[in-house]
Design a protein around this motif. Structure first.
Motif, PDB file in Angstrom:
ATOM      1  N   TRP A  47       0.569  -1.059   0.043  1.00 44.67           N
ATOM      2  CA  TRP A  47       0.051   0.092  -0.099  1.00 44.67           C
ATOM      3  C   TRP A  47       0.852   1.207  -0.002  1.00 44.67           C
ATOM      4  CZ3 TRP A  47      -4.836   0.236  -1.066  1.00 44.67           C
ATOM      5  CH2 TRP A  47      -5.703  -0.796  -0.739  1.00 44.67           C
ATOM      6  N   ASP A  48       0.302   2.213  -0.778  1.00 42.95           N
ATOM      7  CA  ASP A  48       1.008   3.567  -0.499  1.00 42.95           C
ATOM      8  C   ASP A  48       0.157   4.372   0.509  1.00 42.95           C
ATOM      9  OD1 ASP A  48       2.786   3.473  -2.823  1.00 42.95           O
ATOM     10  OD2 ASP A  48       1.141   4.424  -4.212  1.00 42.95           O
ATOM     11  N   ALA A  49       1.071   4.948   1.484  1.00 49.12           N
ATOM     12  CA  ALA A  49       0.378   5.749   2.398  1.00 49.12           C
ATOM     13  C   ALA A  49       0.127   7.213   1.777  1.00 49.12           C
ATOM     14  CB  ALA A  49       1.383   6.174   3.558  1.00 49.12           C
ATOM     15  N   LEU A  50      -0.864   7.936   2.343  1.00 49.88           N
ATOM     16  CA  LEU A  50      -0.980   9.147   1.553  1.00 49.88           C
ATOM     17  C   LEU A  50       0.101  10.206   1.610  1.00 49.88           C
ATOM     18  CD1 LEU A  50      -4.743   9.927   3.114  1.00 49.88           C
ATOM     19  CD2 LEU A  50      -4.008   8.934   0.652  1.00 49.88           C
ATOM     20  N   CYS A  51       1.123  10.024   2.505  1.00 46.13           N
ATOM     21  CA  CYS A  51       2.267  10.828   2.297  1.00 46.13           C
ATOM     22  C   CYS A  51       3.431  10.329   1.404  1.00 46.13           C
ATOM     23  CB  CYS A  51       2.886  11.139   3.611  1.00 46.13           C
ATOM     24  SG  CYS A  51       3.681   9.458   4.472  1.00 46.13           S
ATOM     25  N   HIS A  52       2.921   9.367   0.606  1.00 46.30           N
ATOM     26  CA  HIS A  52       3.932   8.845  -0.387  1.00 46.30           C
ATOM     27  C   HIS A  52       4.206   9.926  -1.541  1.00 46.30           C
ATOM     28  CE1 HIS A  52       6.207   6.196  -3.164  1.00 46.30           C
ATOM     29  NE2 HIS A  52       5.052   6.110  -3.835  1.00 46.30           N
ATOM     30  N   VAL A  53       3.288  10.603  -1.900  1.00 47.04           N
ATOM     31  CA  VAL A  53       3.424  11.458  -2.878  1.00 47.04           C
ATOM     32  C   VAL A  53       2.773  12.862  -2.693  1.00 47.04           C
ATOM     33  CG1 VAL A  53       2.853  12.072  -5.438  1.00 47.04           C
ATOM     34  CG2 VAL A  53       3.578   9.560  -4.698  1.00 47.04           C
ATOM     35  N   ILE A 108      -7.894   2.044  -4.324  1.00 49.48           N
ATOM     36  CA  ILE A 108      -7.712   1.319  -5.590  1.00 49.48           C
ATOM     37  C   ILE A 108      -6.524   0.354  -5.525  1.00 49.48           C
ATOM     38  CG2 ILE A 108      -7.281   1.674  -8.259  1.00 49.48           C
ATOM     39  CD1 ILE A 108      -8.412   4.441  -8.044  1.00 49.48           C
ATOM     40  N   ALA A 109      -6.339  -0.784  -6.019  1.00 45.06           N
ATOM     41  CA  ALA A 109      -5.553  -1.815  -5.895  1.00 45.06           C
ATOM     42  C   ALA A 109      -5.262  -2.295  -7.208  1.00 45.06           C
ATOM     43  CB  ALA A 109      -5.738  -2.720  -4.857  1.00 45.06           C
ATOM     44  N   ALA A 110      -4.254  -2.344  -7.882  1.00 44.59           N
ATOM     45  CA  ALA A 110      -4.067  -3.169  -8.922  1.00 44.59           C
ATOM     46  C   ALA A 110      -2.618  -4.234  -8.778  1.00 44.59           C
ATOM     47  CB  ALA A 110      -3.769  -2.236  -9.980  1.00 44.59           C
ATOM     48  N   LEU A 148      -3.547   3.765  -2.731  1.00 41.91           N
ATOM     49  CA  LEU A 148      -3.130   2.941  -3.866  1.00 41.91           C
ATOM     50  C   LEU A 148      -2.237   1.722  -3.495  1.00 41.91           C
ATOM     51  CD1 LEU A 148      -1.925   5.836  -6.400  1.00 41.91           C
ATOM     52  CD2 LEU A 148      -4.304   4.580  -6.274  1.00 41.91           C
ATOM     53  N   GLY A 149      -2.905   0.561  -3.821  1.00 41.99           N
ATOM     54  CA  GLY A 149      -2.139  -0.598  -3.855  1.00 41.99           C
ATOM     55  C   GLY A 149      -1.628  -1.229  -5.176  1.00 41.99           C
ATOM     56  N   GLU A 150      -0.391  -1.587  -5.030  1.00 43.01           N
ATOM     57  CA  GLU A 150       0.523  -2.060  -6.123  1.00 43.01           C
ATOM     58  C   GLU A 150       0.978  -3.606  -6.095  1.00 43.01           C
ATOM     59  OE1 GLU A 150       3.227   0.714  -6.710  1.00 43.01           O
ATOM     60  OE2 GLU A 150       1.876   2.505  -6.345  1.00 43.01           O
ATOM     61  N   LEU A 151       1.081  -4.144  -7.254  1.00 41.49           N
ATOM     62  CA  LEU A 151       1.786  -5.472  -7.292  1.00 41.49           C
ATOM     63  C   LEU A 151       0.810  -6.608  -6.253  1.00 41.49           C
ATOM     64  CD1 LEU A 151       5.365  -4.783  -7.185  1.00 41.49           C
ATOM     65  CD2 LEU A 151       4.219  -5.858  -9.252  1.00 41.49           C
ATOM     66  N   TRP A 152      -0.425  -6.456  -6.460  1.00 42.74           N
ATOM     67  CA  TRP A 152      -1.278  -7.399  -5.608  1.00 42.74           C
ATOM     68  C   TRP A 152      -1.376  -8.862  -6.816  1.00 42.74           C
ATOM     69  CZ3 TRP A 152      -5.772  -5.677  -2.255  1.00 42.74           C
ATOM     70  CH2 TRP A 152      -5.355  -4.583  -1.290  1.00 42.74           C
ATOM     71  N   HIS A 153      -1.629  -9.822  -6.088  1.00 38.96           N
ATOM     72  CA  HIS A 153      -1.721 -11.359  -7.105  1.00 38.96           C
ATOM     73  C   HIS A 153      -3.257 -11.347  -6.962  1.00 38.96           C
ATOM     74  CE1 HIS A 153      -0.883 -15.495  -8.073  1.00 38.96           C
ATOM     75  NE2 HIS A 153      -0.948 -14.746  -8.837  1.00 38.96           N
ATOM     76  N   PHE A 154      -3.845 -10.881  -8.417  1.00 41.78           N
ATOM     77  CA  PHE A 154      -5.294 -11.013  -8.633  1.00 41.78           C
ATOM     78  C   PHE A 154      -5.636 -12.162  -9.352  1.00 41.78           C
ATOM     79  CE2 PHE A 154      -5.958  -6.153  -7.515  1.00 41.78           C
ATOM     80  CZ  PHE A 154      -6.620  -6.373  -6.366  1.00 41.78           C
ATOM     81  N   THR A 155      -4.853 -12.647 -10.212  1.00 45.54           N
ATOM     82  CA  THR A 155      -5.277 -13.655 -11.236  1.00 45.54           C
ATOM     83  C   THR A 155      -5.895 -14.815 -10.821  1.00 45.54           C
ATOM     84  OG1 THR A 155      -3.233 -12.964 -12.570  1.00 45.54           O
ATOM     85  CG2 THR A 155      -4.222 -15.185 -12.988  1.00 45.54           C
ATOM     86  N   PRO A 156      -5.682 -15.644  -9.784  1.00 42.08           N
ATOM     87  CA  PRO A 156      -6.510 -16.674  -9.287  1.00 42.08           C
ATOM     88  C   PRO A 156      -7.902 -16.249  -8.755  1.00 42.08           C
ATOM     89  CG  PRO A 156      -4.283 -16.902  -8.448  1.00 42.08           C
ATOM     90  CD  PRO A 156      -4.409 -15.554  -9.022  1.00 42.08           C
ATOM     91  N   LEU A 157      -8.058 -15.250  -8.252  1.00 43.94           N
ATOM     92  CA  LEU A 157      -9.363 -14.635  -7.868  1.00 43.94           C
ATOM     93  C   LEU A 157     -10.274 -14.216  -9.029  1.00 43.94           C
ATOM     94  CD1 LEU A 157     -11.410 -13.574  -6.037  1.00 43.94           C
ATOM     95  CD2 LEU A 157     -10.058 -11.364  -5.524  1.00 43.94           C
ATOM     96  N   ALA A 158      -9.453 -13.273  -9.971  1.00 44.63           N
ATOM     97  CA  ALA A 158     -10.137 -12.957 -11.057  1.00 44.63           C
ATOM     98  C   ALA A 158     -10.786 -13.981 -11.989  1.00 44.63           C
ATOM     99  CB  ALA A 158      -9.144 -12.087 -11.880  1.00 44.63           C
ATOM    100  N   ARG A 159      -9.846 -14.855 -12.111  1.00 43.50           N
ATOM    101  CA  ARG A 159     -10.427 -16.107 -12.883  1.00 43.50           C
ATOM    102  C   ARG A 159     -11.517 -16.892 -12.241  1.00 43.50           C
ATOM    103  NH1 ARG A 159      -4.619 -18.938 -13.917  1.00 43.50           N
ATOM    104  NH2 ARG A 159      -3.941 -17.539 -15.725  1.00 43.50           N
ATOM    105  N   TRP A 160     -11.453 -16.859 -11.056  1.00 39.91           N
ATOM    106  CA  TRP A 160     -12.804 -17.590 -10.126  1.00 39.91           C
ATOM    107  C   TRP A 160     -13.950 -16.726 -10.392  1.00 39.91           C
ATOM    108  CZ3 TRP A 160     -16.405 -16.857  -6.699  1.00 39.91           C
ATOM    109  CH2 TRP A 160     -17.026 -17.913  -5.906  1.00 39.91           C
ATOM    110  N   LEU A 161     -13.675 -15.332 -10.123  1.00 43.84           N
ATOM    111  CA  LEU A 161     -14.878 -14.713 -10.097  1.00 43.84           C
ATOM    112  C   LEU A 161     -15.511 -14.601 -11.613  1.00 43.84           C
ATOM    113  CD1 LEU A 161     -13.612 -11.388  -8.255  1.00 43.84           C
ATOM    114  CD2 LEU A 161     -15.427 -13.058  -7.463  1.00 43.84           C
TER     115      LEU A 161
END
Length: 358
Positions: A120-126, A278-280, A314-327
């Protein structure tokens, strides 16, 4: 406008807030931003999305992607045993110290770059240069007007920066405001909504603007409501996982979808949607470098909007593929998402081990 003046009058850190921002709307000293939208009613709504009781770990192993090609300033974690009686405290036989003891002990420490892997990015990241006090001179500011040197402090000597050894040392930087601990104490639990960009563009390195994003939402019948936690599946983390800690620089740079942070209509949608976070599963959610802009502008315009203006972590480098396929296989896009960061006071980012429950 009346609300804006009242907020400004109550806030000693700023007289003017950025256009399109929500500074002060959650209170003059707010440090959570749109996490405030994760109300008890919205958490109960999220729990109602659980039908199967299946869980998905949405984190990469924290030593991925491997190396430092994605960001030369960030490196994989280093694990080392602590010391016990001058010896490494790993497989340590207590009988060596006391023949009557049968214990075998392990204890370790870690050098951890907080934004190396799933994070996760904290709000003070940028922050941004912005004329918050109305004197005509832009000065550095963070979300809700928090200030460098007062609310976010750090060293000027490079010897006090970068990775350090595992000897005790005094921290040289600290977010006294907007640190990641504010996110942790909010618990970060709500309804996740998956937008499966990969199902539409595959592994092609594609900048997704407003029109393409809306087409994908319409085609997949995805509804995003205020307080939802927006999740973007691009396939990037799955690709990284397949590289087994030896990433290919060409593929890292030229693969998978990213949001087009220069698309003003897309940014307006993010603002109007009232998503909480938002997470990606890609490196930065948006394309870096961003598409060419006109005049002076932010290097990362989506980060500027989310972290600086409207308080969306903002969330980055999450591992979504197994969940996205199931959904997709089950005709769903919604789920319960639980994703707190480490409660590490003063940190500008944090690893995360998010969990989706369907």
């Amino acid at each position: 406008m009346t609300q804006h003046r009242e907020n400004a009058a109550a806030n000693p850190r700023w007289k003017h807030r950025p256009e399109g921002s929500n500074w002060g709307d959650f209170g003059p000293d707010d440090q959570r931003g749109r996490l405030n939208l994760l109300t008890p009613e919205r958490v109960k709504r999220a729990v109602a999305e659980v039908h199967e009781g299946l869980t998905f770990c949405l984190s990469l192993p924290l030593d991925y992607p491997g190396g430092n090609l994605l960001n030369p300033r960030r490196h994989p974690p280093v694990l080392r045993p602590t010391l016990r009686n001058g010896r490494p405290n790993l497989n340590y036989r207590m009988a060596d110290d006391n023949p009557y003891l049968t214990d075998v002990m392990n204890d370790d420490a870690v050098i951890l770059h907080t934004q190396y892997s799933t994070q996760w990015d904290a709000l003070c990241h940028v922050g941004q240069l912005f004329d918050a006090d109305g004197d005509g001179v832009p000065e550095p500011r963070y979300y809700n007007g928090y200030r460098p040197g007062i609310d976010v402090v750090g060293p000027s000597d490079p010897s006090d920066a970068g990775a350090v050894g595992l000897v005790p040392y005094k921290a040289t930087s600290e977010a006294r405001a907007l640190g990641i601990e504010n996110m942790a104490t909010s618990c970060v639990q709500g309804r996740g909504v998956m937008v499966d960009l990969h199902a539409h563009v595959g592994d092609a390195h594609t900048y997704i603007g407003y029109d393409a994003f809306m087409r994908i939402l319409d085609t997949d019948r995805v509804q995003v409501e205020p307080g939802d936690m927006l999740c973007l599946h691009t396939g990037f983390a799955e690709m990284v996982l397949g590289m087994n800690r030896t990433p290919d620089p060409e593929r890292l740079e030229h693969s998978c979808a990213v949001l087009d942070g220069r698309d003003e209509r897309l940014l307006q949608w993010v603002s109007d949607s009232q998503v909480a976070v938002i997470a990606a599963d890609n490196y930065a959610v948006e394309g870096l470098p961003a598409a060419a802009g006109f005049g002076c502008c932010a290097m990362a315009p989506l980060h500027e909007l989310c972290l600086f203006k409207i308080g969306v972590h903002l969330g980055e480098l999450w591992h979504f593929t197994p969940l996205a396929r199931w959904l997709r296989q089950h005709g769903r896009s919604r789920f319960l998402l639980t994703a707190p960061p480490l409660r590490l006071p003063g940190a500008v980012g944090s690893p995360a081990t998010p969990v989706a429950t369907v």
